[in-house]
Design an enzyme around this catalytic site. Structure first.
Site, mmCIF file in Angstrom:
data_model
loop_
_atom_site.group_PDB
_atom_site.id
_atom_site.type_symbol
_atom_site.label_atom_id
_atom_site.label_comp_id
_atom_site.label_asym_id
_atom_site.label_seq_id
_atom_site.Cartn_x
_atom_site.Cartn_y
_atom_site.Cartn_z
ATOM 1 N N THR A 13 -12.878 -43.345 22.288
ATOM 2 C CA THR A 13 -13.655 -43.047 23.486
ATOM 3 C C THR A 13 -13.365 -44.072 24.568
ATOM 4 O O THR A 13 -13.046 -45.225 24.285
ATOM 5 C CB THR A 13 -15.172 -43.049 23.200
ATOM 6 N N ASN A 40 -15.202 -46.011 27.539
ATOM 7 C CA ASN A 40 -16.551 -46.377 27.968
ATOM 8 C C ASN A 40 -16.531 -46.777 29.438
ATOM 9 O O ASN A 40 -15.624 -47.483 29.880
ATOM 10 C CB ASN A 40 -17.083 -47.546 27.132
ATOM 11 N N GLU A 63 -20.055 -42.777 26.511
ATOM 12 C CA GLU A 63 -18.817 -42.815 25.741
ATOM 13 C C GLU A 63 -18.084 -41.496 25.952
ATOM 14 O O GLU A 63 -18.607 -40.433 25.640
ATOM 15 C CB GLU A 63 -19.117 -43.056 24.265
#
Length: 230
Positions: A44, A46, A139
């Site tokens: 992911t 962020n 995320e």
């Protein structure tokens, strides 16, 4: 809240985005908790949470969303070091290379990205009950196979719909399988004409205002804009 029993809906949201969507966020990709790649095999990106409050969206429900995003590759850190990568946590160690082994079999593009590439994305806004987070986070999982990480890149995000609330899970495997289904739902949902058209919005190319309006999508004028800036 535990995941309810039964099959998932294959598509999320109506045929045309409804208010408060689209929501527009922008911010640098920062180092997160390090779990998406290392533990789950679902990397992911962020971005800072602060942008939600700028557009009056700080009360946005926690849950799983979908939309489009772009990356400004000219802002990627030239080297991955503790000092070159801002972090969402107190961990200042050098990030490890991402791994996408849990989604390697899914239908992602591997084409070399350009400055105009618009990526489908599924994202989590919330506390991630399985990991008992104390701080809310954003995320973003980008549905593309990248050759390298892109810490520091400016990410422009357009959220177009809500998939589901956050759930707690009895196992990591159950969490991963639900994320995989979130990805499939996002792909099918974004394939609809009134969602595809938002890929042309100037926000995704660094602009301050979109050239696709609610009235063009059969809705009222105006969009909610949250811009993340340091």
């Amino acid at each position: 809240m535990g995941r309810p029993d039964g099959p998932r809906d294959p598509i999320a949201g109506p045929d045309t985005p409804q208010p408060p969507f689209p929501l527009k966020l922008r911010g640098p990709v920062i180092k997160g908790f390090g779990r998406g790649s290392k533990e789950l095999g679902i990397p992911t990106a962020n971005i800072p949470l602060s942008g939600l409050s700028i557009g009056g969206n700080d009360s946005l429900d926690s849950g799983i969303y979908y939309g489009w995003c772009t990356l400004n590759h000219s802002t990627i850190a030239t080297q991955t070091s503790a000092s070159s990568v801002p972090s969402a946590t107190s961990d200042t160690s050098i990030p490890t290379q991402s791994s996408n082994h849990a989604v390697a079999d899914l239908d992602y593009s591997s084409a070399s990205p350009t400055s105009n590439t618009v990526y489908p994305t599924v994202l989590s806004i919330g506390y991630n009950p399985y990991y008992k987070n104390e701080k809310r986070s954003i995320e973003i999982h980008i549905l593309h196979n990248f050759d390298q990480d892109f810490y520091g890149a400016e990410l422009s995000l357009m959220i177009l719909g809500f998939i589901r609330p956050e759930y707690d899970y009895v196992s990591k495997e159950a969490l991963v399988e639900d994320i995989r289904e979130d990805i499939r739902v996002a792909q099918r949902s974004l394939a609809r004409e009134k969602y595809e058209m938002w890929k042309e919005d100037e926000w995704l190319r660094g602009g301050e205002a979109g050239n696709v309006r609610w009235d063009q999508a059969g809705q009222k004028d105006g969009v909610a804009v949250s811009q993340m800036m340091n």
